[in-house]
Write an enzyme that holds these catalytic residues in place. Structure first.
Site, PDB file in Angstrom:
ATOM      1  N   ASP A  57     -19.017  -3.562   4.158  1.00 35.39           N
ATOM      2  CA  ASP A  57     -18.068  -2.483   3.930  1.00 35.39           C
ATOM      3  C   ASP A  57     -17.099  -2.534   5.104  1.00 35.39           C
ATOM      4  OD1 ASP A  57     -16.645  -0.110   3.858  1.00 35.39           O
ATOM      5  OD2 ASP A  57     -18.367   1.135   3.369  1.00 35.39           O
ATOM      6  N   ASN A  84      -8.969 -10.413   2.634  1.00 37.00           N
ATOM      7  CA  ASN A  84      -8.600 -10.189   1.248  1.00 37.00           C
ATOM      8  C   ASN A  84      -9.032  -8.823   0.734  1.00 37.00           C
ATOM      9  OD1 ASN A  84      -8.018 -11.084  -1.678  1.00 37.00           O
ATOM     10  ND2 ASN A  84     -10.224 -10.652  -1.724  1.00 37.00           N
ATOM     11  N   SER A 135      -1.425  -9.615   1.729  1.00 41.82           N
ATOM     12  CA  SER A 135      -0.653  -8.380   1.702  1.00 41.82           C
ATOM     13  C   SER A 135      -0.084  -8.217   0.294  1.00 41.82           C
ATOM     14  CB  SER A 135       0.437  -8.415   2.779  1.00 41.82           C
ATOM     15  OG  SER A 135       1.154  -7.210   2.829  1.00 41.82           O
ATOM     16  N   TYR A 149      -0.524   3.283   0.283  1.00 44.65           N
ATOM     17  CA  TYR A 149      -0.716   1.840   0.136  1.00 44.65           C
ATOM     18  C   TYR A 149       0.292   1.088   1.008  1.00 44.65           C
ATOM     19  CZ  TYR A 149      -1.360  -2.690  -2.201  1.00 44.65           C
ATOM     20  OH  TYR A 149      -1.604  -4.007  -2.482  1.00 44.65           O
ATOM     21  N   LYS A 153      -0.180  -1.545   4.250  1.00 44.35           N
ATOM     22  CA  LYS A 153       0.318  -2.925   4.194  1.00 44.35           C
ATOM     23  C   LYS A 153       1.437  -3.186   5.190  1.00 44.35           C
ATOM     24  CE  LYS A 153      -2.493  -4.577   1.117  1.00 44.35           C
ATOM     25  NZ  LYS A 153      -3.499  -5.598   1.510  1.00 44.35           N
TER      26      LYS A 153
END
Length: 284
Positions: A57, A84, A135, A149, A153
């Protein structure tokens, strides 16, 4: 071509799974992490000790360090580290719960940072490696309904770009991957929504809800082709700084950068006006 060893987070689905299968088929070794070990048992059965797996995790920093150390112990050398693991969280900024905000940033941003930090002592000792950060076009462009989000990123892209210069003396290359929409489980599988507030119904931030609910729209990107390009980038020297994948990603990023320059370029004189006045003898 010499066989390589790879460390990849989130290998149970999407790009992680696709890259892992391609690499194992080529004879490489993969240390892959998942939150459910049962989801990759088929890979262990098929590829034996060339596939090493562990529960991880990425919001648990102590577990990250333990797993990364164990992977290097198992393989001896790891040539490529791929961050990833991650997911999308969507909705208006006001709609998110505090827990959703913390988990999104903890997974996509802090988790990726800590994976790299945990691997770096090993990679520096090797004096060679690649770090690949998955990304999205959303790491350079921002759309309503994607604030959290995008925050994760944009943050990890800034971190990765700083690493490029920091790690060059150790022969460690860093590449940021910016895919567009791809036919993985990202949109209709792992993506999460904030609880809806009526105030945002019909506003730009609500558009993302309809997009995620639409099961008929197919993303243009082929995950297998994208995975092949990501893997092949390791053979390019020096490491590519960024790789844009998908025609949609390319156009969105170009539009965003063009607009950003258009916003900034007229401010040249304004920016200079805030400098200290100087004379031939120096500042006054």
């Amino acid at each position: 071509m010499a066989q390589r060893a790879w460390f990849i987070t989130g290998v149970n689905s999407g790009f992680g799974r696709e890259m892992t299968e391609q690499l194992l088929e080529c004879g490489d070794r993969v240390a892959g992490t998942v939150r459910n070990l049962g989801s990759v048992r088929d890979l262990t059965d098929k590829y034996g000790d060339r596939f090493w797996s562990a529960h991880l995790d990425v919001t648990d920093t102590s577990e990250i360090r333990t797993v990364v150390d164990a992977a290097f112990s198992a393989f001896g050398t790891i040539d490529v580290v791929i961050n990833n693991a991650g997911y999308g969280l969507f909705g208006a900024a006001e709609e998110f719960t505090d827990e959703q905000v913390v988990h999104e940033i903890g997974t996509n941003l802090l988790g990726s940072i800590q994976v790299v930090r945990s691997a770096l002592p090993h990679l520096r000792a090797q004096q060679h490696a690649r770090i690949i950060q998955i990304s999205t076009f959303g790491g350079q462009a921002a759309l309503p309904g994607g604030s959290m989000y995008h925050a994760s990123k944009w943050g990890i892209e800034g971190f990765s770009e700083a690493l490029m210069a920091e790690l060059a003396p150790f022969n460690i290359g860093v590449t940021i991957i910016e895919p567009g929409g791809a036919r993985t489980g990202f949109r209709h599988g792992s993506a999460q929504l904030a609880p809806a507030l009526d105030a945002y119904a019909g506003t730009p931030a609500a558009f993302v809800r309809g997009m995620l609910a639409d099961q008929t729209h197919l993303s243009p990107g082929d995950p297998a082709k994208m995975a092949t390009i990501i893997i092949g980038s390791v053979d390019t020297t020096p490491a590519p700084r960024r790789i844009v994948l998908g025609s949609d990603s390319y156009q969105i990023i170009v539009n965003a950068l063009t607009q950003r320059l258009a916003d900034i370029e007229p401010q040249k004189d304004l920016a200079a006006s805030t400098d200290f006045a100087t004379t031939l003898d120096g500042p006054r």
